[in-house]
Design a protein around this motif. Structure first.
Motif, mmCIF file in Angstrom:
data_model
loop_
_atom_site.group_PDB
_atom_site.id
_atom_site.type_symbol
_atom_site.label_atom_id
_atom_site.label_comp_id
_atom_site.label_asym_id
_atom_site.label_seq_id
_atom_site.Cartn_x
_atom_site.Cartn_y
_atom_site.Cartn_z
ATOM 1 N N ALA A 170 -102.838 39.602 13.401
ATOM 2 C CA ALA A 170 -101.497 39.140 12.830
ATOM 3 C C ALA A 170 -100.852 38.071 13.586
ATOM 4 C CB ALA A 170 -100.385 40.427 12.962
ATOM 5 N N ALA A 171 -100.097 37.302 12.628
ATOM 6 C CA ALA A 171 -99.529 35.991 13.417
ATOM 7 C C ALA A 171 -98.129 36.097 12.902
ATOM 8 C CB ALA A 171 -100.005 34.725 12.769
ATOM 9 N N TRP A 172 -97.184 35.611 13.978
ATOM 10 C CA TRP A 172 -95.892 35.563 13.787
ATOM 11 C C TRP A 172 -95.243 34.309 14.394
ATOM 12 C CZ3 TRP A 172 -94.654 39.531 10.814
ATOM 13 C CH2 TRP A 172 -95.604 40.611 10.744
ATOM 14 N N ARG A 173 -94.024 33.934 13.810
ATOM 15 C CA ARG A 173 -93.519 32.706 14.500
ATOM 16 C C ARG A 173 -92.868 33.052 15.735
ATOM 17 N NH1 ARG A 173 -89.910 29.782 10.278
ATOM 18 N NH2 ARG A 173 -89.783 28.170 11.692
ATOM 19 N N ASN A 174 -92.795 32.338 16.817
ATOM 20 C CA ASN A 174 -92.142 32.677 17.973
ATOM 21 C C ASN A 174 -90.719 32.450 18.096
ATOM 22 O OD1 ASN A 174 -92.417 33.430 20.561
ATOM 23 N ND2 ASN A 174 -92.986 31.628 21.428
ATOM 24 N N TYR A 175 -90.039 33.028 17.466
ATOM 25 C CA TYR A 175 -88.570 33.205 17.487
ATOM 26 C C TYR A 175 -88.135 34.743 17.391
ATOM 27 C CZ TYR A 175 -87.610 33.011 12.468
ATOM 28 O OH TYR A 175 -87.789 33.247 11.378
ATOM 29 N N CYS A 176 -86.958 35.240 17.912
ATOM 30 C CA CYS A 176 -86.612 36.528 17.805
ATOM 31 C C CYS A 176 -85.392 36.510 16.715
ATOM 32 C CB CYS A 176 -85.893 36.848 19.053
ATOM 33 S SG CYS A 176 -85.374 38.715 19.088
ATOM 34 N N PRO A 177 -85.656 37.545 15.746
ATOM 35 C CA PRO A 177 -84.694 37.759 14.768
ATOM 36 C C PRO A 177 -83.255 37.902 15.148
ATOM 37 C CG PRO A 177 -86.217 39.645 14.433
ATOM 38 C CD PRO A 177 -86.684 38.793 15.570
ATOM 39 N N HIS A 178 -83.164 38.546 16.472
ATOM 40 C CA HIS A 178 -81.870 38.659 16.971
ATOM 41 C C HIS A 178 -80.906 37.471 17.189
ATOM 42 C CE1 HIS A 178 -79.262 40.156 20.776
ATOM 43 N NE2 HIS A 178 -78.575 40.128 19.683
ATOM 44 N N TRP A 179 -81.530 36.533 18.044
ATOM 45 C CA TRP A 179 -80.919 35.287 18.237
ATOM 46 C C TRP A 179 -82.203 34.173 17.778
ATOM 47 C CZ3 TRP A 179 -78.415 35.677 23.996
ATOM 48 C CH2 TRP A 179 -77.436 36.327 23.527
ATOM 49 N N THR A 180 -82.129 33.611 16.742
ATOM 50 C CA THR A 180 -83.176 32.822 15.948
ATOM 51 C C THR A 180 -83.424 31.572 16.706
ATOM 52 O OG1 THR A 180 -81.732 32.007 14.496
ATOM 53 C CG2 THR A 180 -82.963 33.930 13.757
ATOM 54 N N ASP A 181 -82.707 31.282 17.712
ATOM 55 C CA ASP A 181 -82.754 29.984 18.648
ATOM 56 C C ASP A 181 -83.499 30.530 19.797
ATOM 57 O OD1 ASP A 181 -80.517 31.314 19.263
ATOM 58 O OD2 ASP A 181 -79.670 29.642 20.443
ATOM 59 N N VAL A 182 -83.919 31.752 20.043
ATOM 60 C CA VAL A 182 -84.500 32.244 21.191
ATOM 61 C C VAL A 182 -85.818 32.564 20.928
ATOM 62 C CG1 VAL A 182 -84.382 34.131 22.874
ATOM 63 C CG2 VAL A 182 -82.379 33.130 22.042
ATOM 64 N N ARG A 183 -86.858 32.114 21.710
ATOM 65 C CA ARG A 183 -88.204 32.525 21.649
ATOM 66 C C ARG A 183 -88.466 33.864 22.118
ATOM 67 N NH1 ARG A 183 -91.035 28.034 23.613
ATOM 68 N NH2 ARG A 183 -92.774 29.382 24.134
ATOM 69 N N LEU A 184 -89.581 34.284 21.693
ATOM 70 C CA LEU A 184 -90.015 36.000 22.096
ATOM 71 C C LEU A 184 -90.558 35.775 23.616
ATOM 72 C CD1 LEU A 184 -91.773 36.995 18.849
ATOM 73 C CD2 LEU A 184 -89.640 37.854 19.698
ATOM 74 N N ASP A 185 -91.220 34.613 23.893
ATOM 75 C CA ASP A 185 -91.911 34.614 25.217
ATOM 76 C C ASP A 185 -91.307 33.735 26.422
ATOM 77 O OD1 ASP A 185 -92.537 32.280 23.977
ATOM 78 O OD2 ASP A 185 -94.424 32.248 25.058
ATOM 79 N N ARG A 186 -91.891 33.585 27.384
ATOM 80 C CA ARG A 186 -91.505 32.763 28.303
ATOM 81 C C ARG A 186 -92.239 31.435 28.597
ATOM 82 N NH1 ARG A 186 -87.019 34.756 30.425
ATOM 83 N NH2 ARG A 186 -86.988 36.831 30.718
ATOM 84 N N GLY A 187 -93.155 31.162 27.454
ATOM 85 C CA GLY A 187 -94.112 29.979 27.206
ATOM 86 C C GLY A 187 -95.291 30.267 27.556
#
Ligand code: FES
Length: 140
Positions: A44-61
């Motif tokens: 599965a593949a997902w864009r790396n942003y959070c639906p909570h705050w869409t300007d925030v990435r899910l990871d730390r890089g």
């Protein structure tokens, strides 16, 4: 399959973590996380942003973490089912990650999403990895 769309070997995609890659939409860069689903080799593949705050990435890089079989947002700890991207716990519970189309063939994972062209493994070059003004659950 076009070799230019080949992201990685399937074996390079972890089932206990994610593989981070960058993609392009014209001049714009974006990031995608890949994760293995079970033992059948599907991905599965997902864009790396959070639906909570869409300007925030899910990871730390270095790709989003997986905890107890679920994808984890590094900011406030929201968890997401890797198969359908639904948030199961956290401030965005019930919201979904943004899916990216990929196909597994010939031992590789190929980007098949018309919105994007594959750019490379790792973070996008124009992404700011600092936490900015947002405060996470660790106080950073
Ligand atoms: S930014 Fe991901 S849970 Fe808040």
């Amino acid at each position: 399959m076009d070799e230019a769309d080949r992201i990685a070997d399937v074996d390079a995609v972890p089932d206990d973590g994610t593989l981070l890659c960058s993609v392009r939409d014209g001049f714009d860069e974006d990031e995608v996380i890949l994760t293995r689903l079970g033992g059948d080799g599907s991905v599965a593949a997902w864009r790396n942003y959070c639906p909570h705050w869409t300007d925030v990435r899910l990871d730390r890089g270095s790709g989003a973490s997986v905890r107890d079989g679920e994808l984890l947002c590094a900011k406030h700890g929201a968890t997401f089912r890797p198969g359908d991207g639904e948030c199961t716990h956290g401030p965005c519970e019930g919201a979904n990650l943004d899916p990216v189309d990929v196909t597994v063939a010939d031992g590789g994972v190929y980007l098949t999403d018309d919105r994007f062209e594959f750019d490379g493994i790792g973070p996008a070059s124009d992404v700011d990895l600092s936490t900015g003004s947002r405060i996470d659950f660790s106080g950073n």
